[in-house]
Motif scaffolding. Structure first.
Motif, PDB file in Angstrom:
ATOM      1  N   ALA A 152       0.819  -1.219   0.000  1.00  0.00           N
ATOM      2  CA  ALA A 152       0.000   0.000   0.000  1.00  0.00           C
ATOM      3  C   ALA A 152       0.851   1.267   0.000  1.00  0.00           C
ATOM      4  N   PHE A 153       2.190   1.123   0.162  1.00  0.00           N
ATOM      5  CA  PHE A 153       3.049   2.292   0.293  1.00  0.00           C
ATOM      6  C   PHE A 153       3.965   2.457  -0.919  1.00  0.00           C
ATOM      7  N   PRO A 154       4.448   3.681  -1.149  1.00  0.00           N
ATOM      8  CA  PRO A 154       5.353   3.921  -2.287  1.00  0.00           C
ATOM      9  C   PRO A 154       6.689   3.208  -2.104  1.00  0.00           C
ATOM     10  N   ASP A 155       7.429   3.139  -3.168  1.00  0.00           N
ATOM     11  CA  ASP A 155       8.758   2.528  -3.123  1.00  0.00           C
ATOM     12  C   ASP A 155       9.646   3.234  -2.099  1.00  0.00           C
ATOM     13  N   LYS A 156      10.365   2.430  -1.329  1.00  0.00           N
ATOM     14  CA  LYS A 156      11.383   2.901  -0.378  1.00  0.00           C
ATOM     15  C   LYS A 156      10.829   3.822   0.709  1.00  0.00           C
ATOM     16  N   ALA A 157       9.546   3.715   0.988  1.00  0.00           N
ATOM     17  CA  ALA A 157       8.942   4.624   1.970  1.00  0.00           C
ATOM     18  C   ALA A 157       8.971   4.082   3.394  1.00  0.00           C
ATOM     19  N   VAL A 158       8.959   2.752   3.563  1.00  0.00           N
ATOM     20  CA  VAL A 158       8.738   2.139   4.871  1.00  0.00           C
ATOM     21  C   VAL A 158      10.046   1.969   5.640  1.00  0.00           C
ATOM     22  N   VAL A 159       9.968   2.204   6.958  1.00  0.00           N
ATOM     23  CA  VAL A 159      11.081   1.933   7.869  1.00  0.00           C
ATOM     24  C   VAL A 159      10.788   0.633   8.599  1.00  0.00           C
ATOM     25  N   LEU A 160      11.721  -0.336   8.521  1.00  0.00           N
ATOM     26  CA  LEU A 160      11.638  -1.546   9.340  1.00  0.00           C
ATOM     27  C   LEU A 160      12.582  -1.366  10.521  1.00  0.00           C
TER      28      LEU A 160
ATOM     29  N   GLN B  18       9.440 -12.529   8.635  1.00  0.00           N
ATOM     30  CA  GLN B  18      10.285 -12.885   7.485  1.00  0.00           C
ATOM     31  C   GLN B  18      11.152 -11.671   7.125  1.00  0.00           C
ATOM     32  N   GLN B  19      12.192 -11.459   7.924  1.00  0.00           N
ATOM     33  CA  GLN B  19      12.951 -10.218   7.819  1.00  0.00           C
ATOM     34  C   GLN B  19      13.572 -10.016   6.443  1.00  0.00           C
ATOM     35  N   GLN B  20      14.198 -11.058   5.903  1.00  0.00           N
ATOM     36  CA  GLN B  20      14.832 -10.874   4.590  1.00  0.00           C
ATOM     37  C   GLN B  20      13.807 -10.552   3.509  1.00  0.00           C
ATOM     38  N   HIS B  21      12.661 -11.230   3.534  1.00  0.00           N
ATOM     39  CA  HIS B  21      11.611 -10.933   2.563  1.00  0.00           C
ATOM     40  C   HIS B  21      11.155  -9.481   2.692  1.00  0.00           C
TER      41      HIS B  21
ATOM     42  N   SER C 178       8.753  -1.522  -1.097  1.00  0.00           N
ATOM     43  CA  SER C 178       8.332  -0.361  -0.320  1.00  0.00           C
ATOM     44  C   SER C 178       9.226  -0.081   0.887  1.00  0.00           C
ATOM     45  N   VAL C 179      10.144  -0.991   1.214  1.00  0.00           N
ATOM     46  CA  VAL C 179      10.994  -0.818   2.395  1.00  0.00           C
ATOM     47  C   VAL C 179      12.300  -0.150   1.972  1.00  0.00           C
ATOM     48  N   GLY C 180      12.579   1.001   2.582  1.00  0.00           N
ATOM     49  CA  GLY C 180      13.770   1.748   2.197  1.00  0.00           C
ATOM     50  C   GLY C 180      14.762   1.984   3.303  1.00  0.00           C
ATOM     51  N   CYS C 181      14.361   1.718   4.567  1.00  0.00           N
ATOM     52  CA  CYS C 181      15.225   2.013   5.701  1.00  0.00           C
ATOM     53  C   CYS C 181      15.149   0.877   6.710  1.00  0.00           C
ATOM     54  N   PHE C 182      16.291   0.463   7.215  1.00  0.00           N
ATOM     55  CA  PHE C 182      16.361  -0.624   8.193  1.00  0.00           C
ATOM     56  C   PHE C 182      17.035  -0.090   9.442  1.00  0.00           C
ATOM     57  N   LEU C 183      16.253   0.101  10.503  1.00  0.00           N
ATOM     58  CA  LEU C 183      16.754   0.548  11.790  1.00  0.00           C
ATOM     59  C   LEU C 183      17.011  -0.707  12.626  1.00  0.00           C
ATOM     60  N   ASN C 184      18.278  -0.925  12.988  1.00  0.00           N
ATOM     61  CA  ASN C 184      18.613  -2.188  13.656  1.00  0.00           C
ATOM     62  C   ASN C 184      19.667  -1.979  14.734  1.00  0.00           C
ATOM     63  N   HIS C 185      20.041  -3.076  15.399  1.00  0.00           N
ATOM     64  CA  HIS C 185      20.883  -3.066  16.586  1.00  0.00           C
ATOM     65  C   HIS C 185      22.375  -3.168  16.301  1.00  0.00           C
ATOM     66  N   GLY C 186      22.772  -3.155  15.050  1.00  0.00           N
ATOM     67  CA  GLY C 186      24.190  -3.229  14.740  1.00  0.00           C
ATOM     68  C   GLY C 186      24.757  -4.633  14.777  1.00  0.00           C
ATOM     69  N   GLY C 187      23.901  -5.642  14.732  1.00  0.00           N
ATOM     70  CA  GLY C 187      24.398  -7.000  14.557  1.00  0.00           C
ATOM     71  C   GLY C 187      25.010  -7.128  13.166  1.00  0.00           C
TER      72      GLY C 187
ATOM     73  N   GLY D  30      19.555  -3.398  -0.172  1.00  0.00           N
ATOM     74  CA  GLY D  30      19.541  -2.035  -0.700  1.00  0.00           C
ATOM     75  C   GLY D  30      18.883  -1.020   0.210  1.00  0.00           C
ATOM     76  N   CYS D  31      18.774  -1.325   1.503  1.00  0.00           N
ATOM     77  CA  CYS D  31      18.128  -0.410   2.445  1.00  0.00           C
ATOM     78  C   CYS D  31      19.136   0.545   3.077  1.00  0.00           C
ATOM     79  N   ARG D  32      18.707   1.787   3.322  1.00  0.00           N
ATOM     80  CA  ARG D  32      19.509   2.698   4.126  1.00  0.00           C
ATOM     81  C   ARG D  32      19.524   2.164   5.561  1.00  0.00           C
TER      82      ARG D  32
END
Length: 496
Positions: A275-283, A351-354, A360-369, A380-382
């Protein structure tokens, strides 16, 4: 049990792997096992040792590409007072329970000794937790290699002999500065107070047992070589420093890049993300064993709200926790109503890799693992980095400062506190024009199949040459037959 592996070549080099009982360790071992058995025309086969309760999950990690060439063998953990019955990994335990799990793994020494004597592999890849493996392997004429699941950067900063300068228990003040001889110009010459305080855990003994630092050094100092899942292109100066500190040969297996995910993304996520534009979503996701405290999780959610972007926040809680109560403590009042339609909060596995690879997912906020950051890069995520403990702090610095991929969330120096504005600012910085830094360069590098295969083939070649030299010197049991040809300057042997 026999030393054979269904479907594996009888002439393949046989290697045994024994990782620490945390999935942050088990997973890289399994990833390397898959790489090894696919290299050199099937010239390697693996026996993978782990606690019985982990076997189904490990077998699932290895399927289908490593089927037959990797055999998973259960170890039966002895009873340890205070350790819950059936506990098999740190994912099921508190911090105190994880220390008891080390004691239980130590108790499998007779089982491991019997298996090595029966299987007669040519080498054992061991983790930091079991330095005693070398004592078993040496009389059998086996090479014991220390496989580090940590970045070279993290190991170089925290677990080298130079840290003994301040005695067996360096203070948080001592740990703020890099050890003597650390690479000049590194962005890690000093670290914040809160990170140094966290690293004191490495030097803390529980119930008189060896601390993490002592186990790491004992494992490396006893081993015949160090295996690292990295490469000179990414961590050259830190690799050189580690090699010089220990005086051991270092074998580089290359950064372990995850295989493309199997199957399809579940409908609930596919329908919502589409439902969202390309690269718009933050995981925002923190792995299976990094648990955000209440205040940190609340500020994270409010920061995601403040971005104005659609987001999916994934949390995990320790086994046995009241999931509903833990979640309610973290979700601010009225939050779900305010972000309805653009924000979701999920507890448990996804399903994190999927999801990362969804358009639509453009940003991955994570713990530095390390593995998580690589997953985000190849998708290809920021990257936005919010490390919470240990090596995560050092990994985040490597990626954000040295490799120029990722933005670190700003933190208060003394205690690591961050606010919602810091989260929103980091996401905005990562998603701005130019916020990708050298992401494209490193993504192309990591997804180049030829480059990754070169790493694996070179590692296997170096390992076999090491074993050949042992055979020539008479220090290896006669598992080799001498060949009548020379390969890259080394006398070669075939495995019997």
């Amino acid at each position: 049990m026999s030393g054979g592996a269904n479907g594996a070549s009888a002439g393949a080099a046989h290697i045994v792997m024994l990782p620490w009982l945390a999935f942050g360790h088990i997973t890289p071992f399994a990833q390397l096992a898959r790489k090894l058995v696919s290299a050199d025309g099937g010239g390697v086969r693996v026996t993978f040792l782990t606690a019985a309760g982990n076997v189904p999950r490990v077998e699932a990690m290895l399927a289908p590409s490593a089927a037959g060439a990797v055999v998973v063998v259960p170890l039966h953990l002895p009873h340890v007072p205070g350790l819950p019955a059936g506990a098999s990994s740190t994912a099921e335990l508190s911090a105190d329970g994880a220390e008891l799990l080390k004691v239980a793994l130590d108790g499998t020494r007779p089982q491991v000794a019997a298996l090595l004597a029966e299987l007669r592999p040519v080498a054992v890849l061991m983790d930091f937790a079991t330095p005693w493996v070398h004592d078993i392997a040496a009389p059998l004429g086996l090479k014991a290699l220390h496989l580090s699941v940590f970045s070279a950067t993290a190991g170089a900063f925290s677990c080298v002999p130079a840290r003994r300068l301040h005695g067996p228990h360096p203070s948080a003040h001592d740990l703020r500065s890099a050890p003597a001889g650390f690479p000049e110009g590194s962005s890690l010459a000093t670290i914040p107070a809160y990170q140094a305080a966290d690293l004191t855990y490495l030097f803390t003994s529980f119930d008189g047992k060896p601390c993490v630092y002592d186990r790491v050094l004992a494992s490396i100092e006893a081993c015949d070589g160090i295996v690292m899942k990295t490469c000179a292109e990414m961590e050259g100066s830190y690799i050189d420093y580690l090699s010089g500190q220990f005086g051991k040969p270092v074998f580089l297996a290359g950064p372990v890049v995850p295989e493309p995910p199997q199957g399809e993304l579940e409908d609930q996520w596919e329908n919502w993300l589409s439902a969202f534009p390309d690269k718009a979503v933050v995981l925002a996701s923190f792995g299976s064993e990094t648990f955000l405290p209440v205040a940190a999780a609340t500020e994270l959610l409010l920061g995601l709200e403040a971005t104005g972007r659609p987001f999916l926040a994934v949390f995990n809680f320790p086994r046995g926790a009241d999931t509903e109560a833990e979640l309610q403590a973290r979700v601010p009042l009225g939050f779900m109503e305010r972000v309805k339609g653009r924000g979701r909060v999920h507890v448990g596995w996804v399903q994190q890799q999927h999801i990362l690879r969804h358009r639509s997912v453009g940003c991955f906020l994570n713990h530095g693992g390390f593995s998580s950051m690589v997953e985000g890069l190849v998708a290809g995520c920021r990257l936005v980095l919010l490390p919470m403990k240990g090596d995560q702090y050092l990994n985040a610095a490597l990626f954000a400062r040295d490799l120029r991929v990722g933005v670190e969330v700003a933190r208060r120096d003394e205690d690591g506190w961050f606010g919602r504005g810091d989260v929103a600012d980091a996401v905005a910085g990562a998603m701005a024009d130019g916020g990708d830094g050298d992401l494209r360069k490193w993504r192309e590098f990591l997804t180049d199949d030829a480059v990754q295969m070169r790493f694996t083939d070179e590692f296997v070649r170096q390992l076999k040459e090491l074993l050949c030299r042992m055979a020539e010197a008479g220090t290896l049991f006669p598992y080799f037959k001498k060949k009548n040809y020379v390969h890259q300057g080394s006398v070669c042997f075939s495995f019997m």
